[in-house]
Design a protein around this motif. Structure first.
Motif, PDB file in Angstrom:
ATOM      1  N   TYR A 270      48.046  36.233  39.318  1.00 35.85           N
ATOM      2  CA  TYR A 270      48.063  34.808  38.971  1.00 35.85           C
ATOM      3  C   TYR A 270      46.641  34.292  38.704  1.00 35.85           C
ATOM      4  CZ  TYR A 270      49.052  29.807  39.363  1.00 35.85           C
ATOM      5  OH  TYR A 270      49.170  28.455  39.133  1.00 35.85           O
ATOM      6  N   LEU A 271      45.701  34.708  39.545  1.00 32.48           N
ATOM      7  CA  LEU A 271      44.317  34.257  39.341  1.00 32.48           C
ATOM      8  C   LEU A 271      43.742  34.795  38.037  1.00 32.48           C
ATOM      9  CD1 LEU A 271      42.920  34.521  42.981  1.00 32.48           C
ATOM     10  CD2 LEU A 271      43.503  32.436  41.700  1.00 32.48           C
ATOM     11  N   ILE A 272      44.037  36.041  37.725  1.00 31.75           N
ATOM     12  CA  ILE A 272      43.570  36.597  36.450  1.00 31.75           C
ATOM     13  C   ILE A 272      44.258  35.893  35.281  1.00 31.75           C
ATOM     14  CG2 ILE A 272      43.597  38.676  35.004  1.00 31.75           C
ATOM     15  CD1 ILE A 272      42.959  40.246  37.603  1.00 31.75           C
TER      16      ILE A 272
ATOM     17  N   LEU B   5      37.743  32.928  39.243  1.00 31.63           N
ATOM     18  CA  LEU B   5      39.149  33.165  39.588  1.00 31.63           C
ATOM     19  C   LEU B   5      39.548  34.589  39.217  1.00 31.63           C
ATOM     20  CD1 LEU B   5      40.930  29.851  38.550  1.00 31.63           C
ATOM     21  CD2 LEU B   5      40.255  30.603  40.833  1.00 31.63           C
ATOM     22  N   GLY B   6      39.079  35.065  38.074  1.00 33.91           N
ATOM     23  CA  GLY B   6      39.361  36.435  37.671  1.00 33.91           C
ATOM     24  C   GLY B   6      38.758  37.440  38.640  1.00 33.91           C
ATOM     25  N   LEU B   7      37.553  37.161  39.106  1.00 27.68           N
ATOM     26  CA  LEU B   7      36.907  38.038  40.082  1.00 27.68           C
ATOM     27  C   LEU B   7      37.730  38.100  41.374  1.00 27.68           C
ATOM     28  CD1 LEU B   7      34.489  39.761  40.999  1.00 27.68           C
ATOM     29  CD2 LEU B   7      33.418  37.624  41.763  1.00 27.68           C
ATOM     30  N   PHE B   8      38.115  36.931  41.881  1.00 30.91           N
ATOM     31  CA  PHE B   8      38.930  36.899  43.105  1.00 30.91           C
ATOM     32  C   PHE B   8      40.294  37.555  42.874  1.00 30.91           C
ATOM     33  CE2 PHE B   8      36.128  33.304  44.509  1.00 30.91           C
ATOM     34  CZ  PHE B   8      35.580  33.986  45.599  1.00 30.91           C
ATOM     35  N   GLY B   9      40.825  37.385  41.677  1.00 39.60           N
ATOM     36  CA  GLY B   9      42.077  38.046  41.340  1.00 39.60           C
ATOM     37  C   GLY B   9      41.944  39.559  41.381  1.00 39.60           C
TER      38      GLY B   9
ATOM     39  N   VAL C  44      42.883  44.789  44.262  1.00 37.73           N
ATOM     40  CA  VAL C  44      42.392  45.963  44.994  1.00 37.73           C
ATOM     41  C   VAL C  44      42.959  45.938  46.418  1.00 37.73           C
ATOM     42  CG1 VAL C  44      40.341  47.051  45.987  1.00 37.73           C
ATOM     43  CG2 VAL C  44      40.321  46.298  43.604  1.00 37.73           C
ATOM     44  N   LEU C  45      42.942  44.778  47.049  1.00 30.54           N
ATOM     45  CA  LEU C  45      43.518  44.656  48.400  1.00 30.54           C
ATOM     46  C   LEU C  45      44.990  45.033  48.409  1.00 30.54           C
ATOM     47  CD1 LEU C  45      41.838  41.411  49.760  1.00 30.54           C
ATOM     48  CD2 LEU C  45      41.471  43.764  50.530  1.00 30.54           C
ATOM     49  N   TYR C  46      45.719  44.606  47.396  1.00 29.77           N
ATOM     50  CA  TYR C  46      47.129  44.986  47.287  1.00 29.77           C
ATOM     51  C   TYR C  46      47.267  46.505  47.324  1.00 29.77           C
ATOM     52  CZ  TYR C  46      50.758  47.042  44.443  1.00 29.77           C
ATOM     53  OH  TYR C  46      51.701  47.889  43.969  1.00 29.77           O
ATOM     54  N   GLY C  47      46.460  47.199  46.534  1.00 36.70           N
ATOM     55  CA  GLY C  47      46.537  48.655  46.484  1.00 36.70           C
ATOM     56  C   GLY C  47      46.272  49.312  47.826  1.00 36.70           C
TER      57      GLY C  47
END
Length: 108
Positions: free
Chosen positions: A20-22, A34-38, A43-46
């Motif tokens: 969503y952020l991306i 926002l793209g950076l945080f996305g 990565v955290l999801y993975g």
């Protein structure tokens, strides 16, 4: 099973939130921050999804896919303010039934 559901929930929030952020950055002309945080969230999801204790990568990801669909409908409703219709709920429900079959089927 409670731990598995918490991990699926956290993974879903990280993946959907990151995407969503991306989306906001690239499609809605929002800040690149926002793209950076996305990207960080993705990565955290993975990493988060690897905490599942199920022995099979494919089975974990197949089950997570159904949870992802359900959470995506809720995200669209709660965060993006797009009210799901009957077919969104039916489709998400079908996915949850599939997840239940994958996770709870008796296996030897």
């Amino acid at each position: 099973m409670f731990k598995a559901m918490i991990i699926f929930l956290l993974a879903g929030l990280a993946e959907i939130g990151g995407g969503y952020l991306i989306w906001q950055w690239l499609r809605e002309d929002k800040s690149a921050i926002l793209g950076l945080f996305g990207g960080i969230a993705l990565v955290l999801y993975g990493v988060i999804v690897t905490f599942q204790t199920f022995p099979s990568f494919g089975r974990v990801y197949a089950a997570y896919g159904g949870i992802f669909v359900f959470l995506s409908v809720l995200w669209g409703w709660g965060i993006d303010k797009k009210t799901p219709d009957l077919y969104d709920f039916i489709g998400a429900g079908i996915c949850l039934v599939g997840v239940s079959v994958i996770l709870f089927a008796p296996r030897q």
